[in-house]
Motif scaffolding. Structure first.
Motif, short mmCIF file in Angstrom:
data_model
loop_
_atom_site.label_atom_id
_atom_site.label_comp_id
_atom_site.label_asym_id
_atom_site.label_seq_id
_atom_site.Cartn_x
_atom_site.Cartn_y
_atom_site.Cartn_z
N PRO A 152 -6.05 -13.84 -12.04
CA PRO A 152 -5.94 -12.80 -11.00
C PRO A 152 -4.83 -13.14 -10.02
O PRO A 152 -4.42 -14.29 -9.89
CB PRO A 152 -7.32 -12.85 -10.32
CG PRO A 152 -7.83 -14.23 -10.58
CD PRO A 152 -7.31 -14.60 -11.94
N SER A 153 -4.32 -12.14 -9.35
CA SER A 153 -3.24 -12.34 -8.38
C SER A 153 -3.66 -11.71 -7.06
O SER A 153 -4.64 -10.99 -6.97
CB SER A 153 -1.94 -11.73 -8.88
OG SER A 153 -2.09 -10.35 -9.11
N SER A 154 -2.89 -11.99 -6.03
CA SER A 154 -3.20 -11.48 -4.70
C SER A 154 -1.92 -11.35 -3.88
O SER A 154 -0.97 -12.11 -4.07
CB SER A 154 -4.19 -12.41 -3.99
OG SER A 154 -4.38 -12.03 -2.64
N THR A 155 -1.91 -10.41 -2.95
CA THR A 155 -0.79 -10.26 -2.03
C THR A 155 -1.04 -11.02 -0.72
O THR A 155 -0.17 -11.06 0.14
CB THR A 155 -0.54 -8.78 -1.71
OG1 THR A 155 -1.74 -8.21 -1.16
CG2 THR A 155 -0.15 -8.01 -2.97
N ASP A 156 -2.21 -11.60 -0.59
CA ASP A 156 -2.54 -12.39 0.60
C ASP A 156 -1.64 -13.63 0.63
O ASP A 156 -1.70 -14.46 -0.28
CB ASP A 156 -4.02 -12.80 0.53
CG ASP A 156 -4.47 -13.58 1.76
OD1 ASP A 156 -3.76 -14.52 2.17
OD2 ASP A 156 -5.56 -13.27 2.27
N PRO A 157 -0.80 -13.81 1.66
CA PRO A 157 0.14 -14.93 1.68
C PRO A 157 -0.53 -16.29 1.57
O PRO A 157 -0.01 -17.19 0.88
CB PRO A 157 0.84 -14.77 3.04
CG PRO A 157 0.70 -13.33 3.38
CD PRO A 157 -0.64 -12.92 2.83
N ALA A 158 -1.67 -16.48 2.22
CA ALA A 158 -2.35 -17.77 2.15
C ALA A 158 -2.86 -18.04 0.74
O ALA A 158 -2.72 -19.15 0.22
CB ALA A 158 -3.51 -17.80 3.15
N LEU A 159 -3.46 -17.02 0.11
CA LEU A 159 -3.95 -17.21 -1.25
C LEU A 159 -2.80 -17.42 -2.23
O LEU A 159 -2.90 -18.23 -3.15
CB LEU A 159 -4.80 -16.01 -1.68
CG LEU A 159 -6.13 -15.82 -0.95
CD1 LEU A 159 -6.94 -14.71 -1.62
CD2 LEU A 159 -6.94 -17.11 -0.94
N LYS A 160 -1.71 -16.68 -2.03
CA LYS A 160 -0.53 -16.86 -2.90
C LYS A 160 -0.01 -18.29 -2.81
O LYS A 160 0.36 -18.90 -3.82
CB LYS A 160 0.57 -15.87 -2.52
CG LYS A 160 0.29 -14.43 -2.94
CD LYS A 160 1.43 -13.52 -2.58
CE LYS A 160 2.66 -13.80 -3.41
NZ LYS A 160 3.74 -12.81 -3.17
#
Length: 261
Positions: A152-160
């Motif tokens: 899965p991917s995310s646009t959340d900077p911290a999660l990225k």
């Protein structure tokens, strides 16, 4: 995710029914885009990276990417021997609305290789029309056999930041270090992973390790034990158990099957 829009791979005045684009010399990281034809991405050697709104997908030679017409995606290919097949939506009206990762059977691989006879920029002869009609009919079955091999991917900077760190340090990554690069506490990182990605950080790291192992089993001669150690598993038995839970087969049977392709 910013889609640059429709990317046409043919002359709009002579819209083709289907065709192939050989990508052996491609060395690029495509921006987000979409096509008005269905697309299959496949690598005969090496691996392609394919990403959509739901996650990142690694495509070694035992897997192909199905990209329905209109679905925004981006891909990376760096001088791998690969091909892209484009099919008119009229051939498969129910192509879906998301990228699917599908298992490649010997028959599918042989037909993909044969499809190179008909480049997308040339008109199809009668044999080509019959071939792609049969191929499209089989695709309806193939795209139903999805492989659970995606991150899965995310646009959340911290999660990225945490995910980038984890993927870059598969064998040595720790939760503490992931929290540090993300600027979050362990509790917050765990909670945000669960809420955003539907899996915890430990599960994400395990999936990333297994995806890396899939590529190694497909394209290298390293032993199963060495691959397990390289991606961060403490023992071959733990690796084999996790691999079978994800793919439904053992690493050895997976390697034997894909080596026959």
């Amino acid at each position: 995710m910013q889609d640059i829009g429709l990317v046409t791979l043919f002359n709009p005045a002579t819209r083709p029914l289907a065709g192939a684009i050989v990508q052996d010399r491609y060395d690029l990281d495509c921006p987000w885009h979409h096509h008005d034809m269905h697309q299959i991405q496949y690598a005969f050697e090496g691996s392609i990276e394919l990403e959509d709104a739901h996650g990142r997908h690694l495509l070694p030679r035992n897997l192909a990417g199905w990209i329905p017409a209109g679905v925004t995606h981006r891909d990376s290919m760096h001088r791998v021997r690969s091909v892209s097949l484009l099919l008119s939506p009229d051939l498969i009206p129910q192509g879906g609305d998301r990228v699917r990762i599908i298992r490649v059977s010997p028959l599918m691989r042989a037909m993909i290789a044969e499809a190179i006879r008909w480049p997308l920029d040339r008109p199809l002869d009668e044999t080509g029309r019959i071939f792609f009609s049969a191929f499209a009919r089989l695709c309806r079955e193939w795209i139903a056999d999805e492989a659970p091999l995606t991150l899965p991917s995310s646009t959340d900077p911290a999660l990225k930041a945490a995910m980038t760190y984890t993927q870059a340090h598969l064998a040595q990554s720790t939760l503490g270090a992931a929290c540090k690069v993300a600027g979050l506490s362990e509790r917050t990182l765990r909670r945000r992973f669960r809420a955003t990605l539907g899996m915890g950080w430990d599960d994400y790291r395990r999936r990333a390790r297994l995806l890396c192992a899939v590529e190694a089993l497909s394209d290298s001669r390293r032993s199963v034990a060495q691959i397990a150690a390289d991606v961060g598993f403490e023992s071959q038995s733990a690796f084999a158990k996790a691999f079978q839970q994800l793919t439904g087969e053992t690493p050895r049977s997976f390697r034997a099957r894909t080596s026959a392709l």
